[in-house]
Design a protein around this motif. Structure first.
Motif, short mmCIF file in Angstrom:
data_model
loop_
_atom_site.label_atom_id
_atom_site.label_comp_id
_atom_site.label_asym_id
_atom_site.label_seq_id
_atom_site.Cartn_x
_atom_site.Cartn_y
_atom_site.Cartn_z
N VAL A 8 -40.59 -38.65 23.79
CA VAL A 8 -41.03 -39.29 24.85
C VAL A 8 -40.08 -39.91 25.64
N LEU A 9 -39.45 -39.91 26.25
CA LEU A 9 -38.44 -41.03 26.96
C LEU A 9 -38.88 -41.59 28.14
N LEU A 10 -38.64 -42.98 28.19
CA LEU A 10 -39.22 -44.03 29.23
C LEU A 10 -37.69 -44.28 30.61
N TYR A 11 -38.26 -43.93 31.75
CA TYR A 11 -37.27 -44.67 32.72
C TYR A 11 -37.92 -45.44 33.77
N SER A 12 -37.27 -46.42 34.29
CA SER A 12 -37.16 -47.45 35.16
C SER A 12 -36.40 -47.39 36.29
N PRO A 13 -36.58 -47.31 37.17
CA PRO A 13 -35.67 -47.27 38.20
C PRO A 13 -34.87 -48.40 38.73
N GLY A 14 -33.61 -48.64 39.16
CA GLY A 14 -32.78 -49.73 39.75
C GLY A 14 -33.88 -50.62 40.90
N GLY A 15 -33.19 -51.89 40.95
CA GLY A 15 -34.12 -52.66 41.64
C GLY A 15 -34.38 -51.81 42.68
N ARG B 216 -36.57 -58.20 49.33
CA ARG B 216 -35.37 -58.44 50.77
C ARG B 216 -34.33 -58.84 50.42
N GLY B 217 -32.92 -58.36 50.03
CA GLY B 217 -31.34 -59.03 49.73
C GLY B 217 -32.18 -58.84 48.73
N ASP B 218 -31.14 -59.47 47.62
CA ASP B 218 -30.77 -59.19 46.33
C ASP B 218 -31.21 -59.39 45.77
N PRO B 219 -31.98 -59.29 44.35
CA PRO B 219 -33.29 -60.27 43.53
C PRO B 219 -32.09 -61.62 42.95
N ARG B 220 -31.35 -60.95 42.76
CA ARG B 220 -30.30 -61.93 41.83
C ARG B 220 -30.52 -63.61 42.26
N THR B 221 -30.49 -63.32 43.46
CA THR B 221 -30.27 -64.53 44.61
C THR B 221 -31.88 -65.90 44.06
N ASP B 222 -32.40 -65.15 43.67
CA ASP B 222 -33.74 -66.38 43.93
C ASP B 222 -34.43 -65.79 42.41
N PRO B 223 -34.30 -67.57 41.58
CA PRO B 223 -34.63 -66.50 40.34
C PRO B 223 -35.78 -67.08 39.35
N GLN B 224 -36.69 -67.40 40.78
CA GLN B 224 -38.48 -66.66 40.51
C GLN B 224 -38.55 -65.30 40.39
N LEU B 225 -38.17 -65.01 41.85
CA LEU B 225 -38.74 -63.63 42.22
C LEU B 225 -37.37 -62.81 40.96
N PHE B 226 -36.58 -62.66 40.46
CA PHE B 226 -35.93 -62.20 39.62
C PHE B 226 -36.57 -62.21 38.26
N ARG B 227 -37.09 -63.27 37.65
CA ARG B 227 -38.13 -62.93 36.35
C ARG B 227 -39.05 -62.09 36.43
N THR B 228 -39.91 -62.25 37.90
CA THR B 228 -41.24 -61.53 37.97
C THR B 228 -40.96 -60.33 38.49
N TYR C 211 -27.89 -56.20 33.85
CA TYR C 211 -28.10 -57.44 33.63
C TYR C 211 -29.16 -57.86 32.04
N LEU C 212 -28.56 -58.36 31.67
CA LEU C 212 -29.20 -59.20 30.09
C LEU C 212 -29.14 -60.44 29.88
N ASP C 213 -28.57 -61.29 31.21
CA ASP C 213 -29.19 -62.52 31.62
C ASP C 213 -30.40 -62.80 32.85
N GLN C 214 -31.19 -64.12 33.15
CA GLN C 214 -31.46 -64.02 33.56
C GLN C 214 -30.36 -64.85 35.42
N ALA C 215 -31.24 -64.62 35.95
CA ALA C 215 -30.84 -65.05 37.95
C ALA C 215 -30.51 -66.41 37.97
N PRO C 216 -29.12 -67.17 37.57
CA PRO C 216 -28.82 -68.58 37.57
C PRO C 216 -30.06 -69.60 38.47
N GLN C 217 -30.29 -70.53 37.73
CA GLN C 217 -30.76 -71.30 38.58
C GLN C 217 -29.63 -72.48 39.87
N ARG C 218 -28.65 -72.52 39.25
CA ARG C 218 -27.36 -72.95 40.82
C ARG C 218 -25.94 -71.75 40.66
#
Length: 410
Positions: A151-158, A203-215, A291-298
C-alpha cells in the motif's frame, strides 16, 4: 535524462544507460497515451482534450473514492468545520473491468475550479482546454484482485489537488500496488466534498509564512496517518467511508498493511518523509523535492530542521530532485543533514533537464499545451523543464516504482 546519485556510499540504482533504455522502451506507450508533446489533440468547442500516459504494468486498474471524516480533529483552515474531512482516491489491480466505465481525471466541478485557480498559479492557458474531459486508465469501482498488495500513500504538492498525481499512481497500481492519493482540503486548490467544492485558503508561497507552513505540513502528516488508520479498518472488513458508500468487491482483501510506503511532491514530499519518521507503520518513503526544514522565521536565516533531518531516517528514504528547481540552494541544507545522519538509508538522485512540477501530471500535459500553441516554451520550461515526456515520465515512474519494489518486498 541523466540521474546524479549520492547517499550512503551507494546510488539509487538508476544511471544514464538505464534512463535511456527506459525512455526508448516507454516512448511508444507514451505516444499512444498522449504523453508526447507533438501529438495532435482532439478539439471541440470546449477546447482540446489532454491525455495521460498509459501505465506499463500487467494489471488492469480499478479506482474508487473515499470520503473520510476524522472526528478527533477540527479543521485547521476553517473554524466553522468541527471535524477534519479528507478525500482519497484508491487505485488498485482489478480482477475484471468488464462493464466498468473509465474514470475522469477530475470531476466536472473540480475541473471548473481548476480552470479558475490553478491556471493562474502555474501560468496555464485560461481558455482552450477542456480540463474535465481528460480520462484516466482506471475503471470505476471494478472488483479488486483478492491478493494482498503493498500500500502506497501519496501527498501532492502544496496547493495542488490529488488528481495531478494520476500518472504515477496508475503506473504503480498497474505493477501490483494499491495506491491511495490523498487530498488536503483547505490546502489543495480545489477538493470536491460531498457537500460541495472547497477551495484553497493559500495565497502565494507558504514558505514565506512560517506559521502557515508549519500548519500545512503538520496537517498533511496528520491526514496521512489518519488515512492509514482508516485503511486498517478497511482491511479488517469495515467500510471507512463516512457516508457508507458501497466499496468495490474485495478491496479490503487487497491491502497488505505490513508493507506500507508513502511518497509525495514538494510539500507532500516533506510530509511523506516526516510521516515515516513519526509512524512506524510506514516502511519506506520518497520525497519528490520537498524541504525538510521549517520555513525560516527571518529572511536569510535557516529554518528549524524537521526531526527526520535532525536525527536521520532509520528506514529507506529516497530524495529525488530536479536540475531546474530554483530553490535548490535552500533545499540543500536539510537534504544534506538527513543524508549525513541516516547511515546510508537515505539516498538522493537528480533529474537533469527537468523542473519542479515534472513529478506531477504536468510532465505529460505541458508539452501537449505547448504543441497546441497554448503554452510558450519558456512557460513549459519553468513548469516541467525542456526534457521530453517520453524520457521524464518513465524516469519518474521507474524511480518511484523500483524504490518501493526493493524496499517493500514483504
Amino acid at each position: 535524462m541523466v540521474y546524479g546519485e549520492s547517499g550512503g556510499g551507494t546510488g539509487t540504482g538508476i544511471d544514464r544507460r538505464t534512463a535511456a533504455k527506459s525512455a526508448v522502451a516507454a516512448a511508444a506507450l507514451l505516444l499512444a497515451g498522449g504523453g508526447g508533446g507533438g501529438i495532435a489533440q482532439a478539439r471541440t468547442a470546449d477546447g482540446i482534450t489532454l491525455r495521460l500516459p498509459a501505465p506499463t504494468g500487467p494489471h488492469r486498474i480499478g479506482v474508487t473514492t473515499l470520503y473520510l471524516v476524522d472526528r478527533s480533529r477540527r479543521d485547521p483552515w476553517d473554524e466553522s468545520v468541527p471535524v477534519r474531512e479528507v478525500m482519497a482516491t484508491v487505485f488498485y489491480p482489478a480482477r475484471t473491468v468488464a462493464g466498468r466505465p473509465v474514470a475522469r481525471q477530475m470531476t466536472a466541478g473540480a475541473a471548473e475550479r481548476f480552470r479558475q485557480i490553478d491556471v493562474l498559479v502555474h501560468h496555464l492557458p485560461p481558455t482552450g482546454v477542456n480540463w474535465a474531459a481528460t480520462t484516466t486508465h482506471a475503471h470505476r469501482d471494478a472488483p479488486a484482485q483478492p491478493v494482498r498488495r503493498p500500500v502506497l500513500l501519496y501527498s501532492p504538492g502544496g496547493g495542488d489537488p490529488r488528481t495531478l498525481g494520476t500518472t504515477v499512481a496508475e503506473e504503480l497500481a498497474s505493477h501490483g500496488h494499491v495506491v491511495v492519493t490523498v487530498d488536503h482540503p483547505g490546502d489543495a486548490s480545489e477538493v470536491e466534498l460531498p457537500r460541495g467544492i472547497r477551495e484553497t485558503v493559500l495565497r502565494g508561497d507558504p514558505r514565506t509564512d512560517p506559521q502557515l507552513f508549519r500548519t500545512a505540513i503538520g496537517t498533511r502528516i496528520a491526514d496521512l496517518r489518519f488515512v492509514l488508520d482508516r485503511l486498517e479498518a478497511l482491511a479488517a472488513g469495515r467500510n471507512p467511508d463516512a457516508l457508507g458508500h458501497a466499496l468495490p468487491a474485495d478491496l479490503g482483501r487487497a491491502l497488505d498493511l505490513r508493507r506500507v510506503g508513502v511518497y509525495g511532491h514538494s510539500a507532500g514530499g516533506t510530509a511523506a518523509a516526516e510521516a515515516m519518521y513519526e509512524d512506524r507503520r510506514i516502511g519506506a518513503a520518497v520525497n519528490l523535492e520537498g524541504y525538510l526544514d521549517q520555513a525560516p522565521q527571518r529572511s536569510g536565516e535557516p529554518g528549524e530542521l524537521f526531526p527526520v533531518a535532525r536525527h536521520g531516517a532509520d528506514r529507506p528514504l529516497l530524495l529525488l530532485g530536479t536540475e531546474g528547481f530554483e530553490h535548490r540552494g535552500e533545499l540543500e541544507r536539510s537534504w544534506s543533514a538527513v543524508l549525513a545522519r541516516s547511515g546510508g538509508r537515505a539516498r538522493r538522485a537528480q533529474l537533469d533537464g527537468a523542473a519542479h512540477w515534472v513529478f506531477a501530471d504536468y510532465a505529460a500535459m505541458a508539452p501537449q499545451l505547448q504543441a497546441a500553441g497554448l503554452m510558450t516554451a519558456e512557460a513549459r520550461r519553468d513548469l516541467v523543464g525542456a526534457v521530453d515526456p517520453a524520457v521524464s515520465v518513465p524516469a519518474v515512474r521507474n524511480a518511484v516504482r523500483s524504490f518501493f519494489a526493493r524496499h517493500l518486498r514483504g
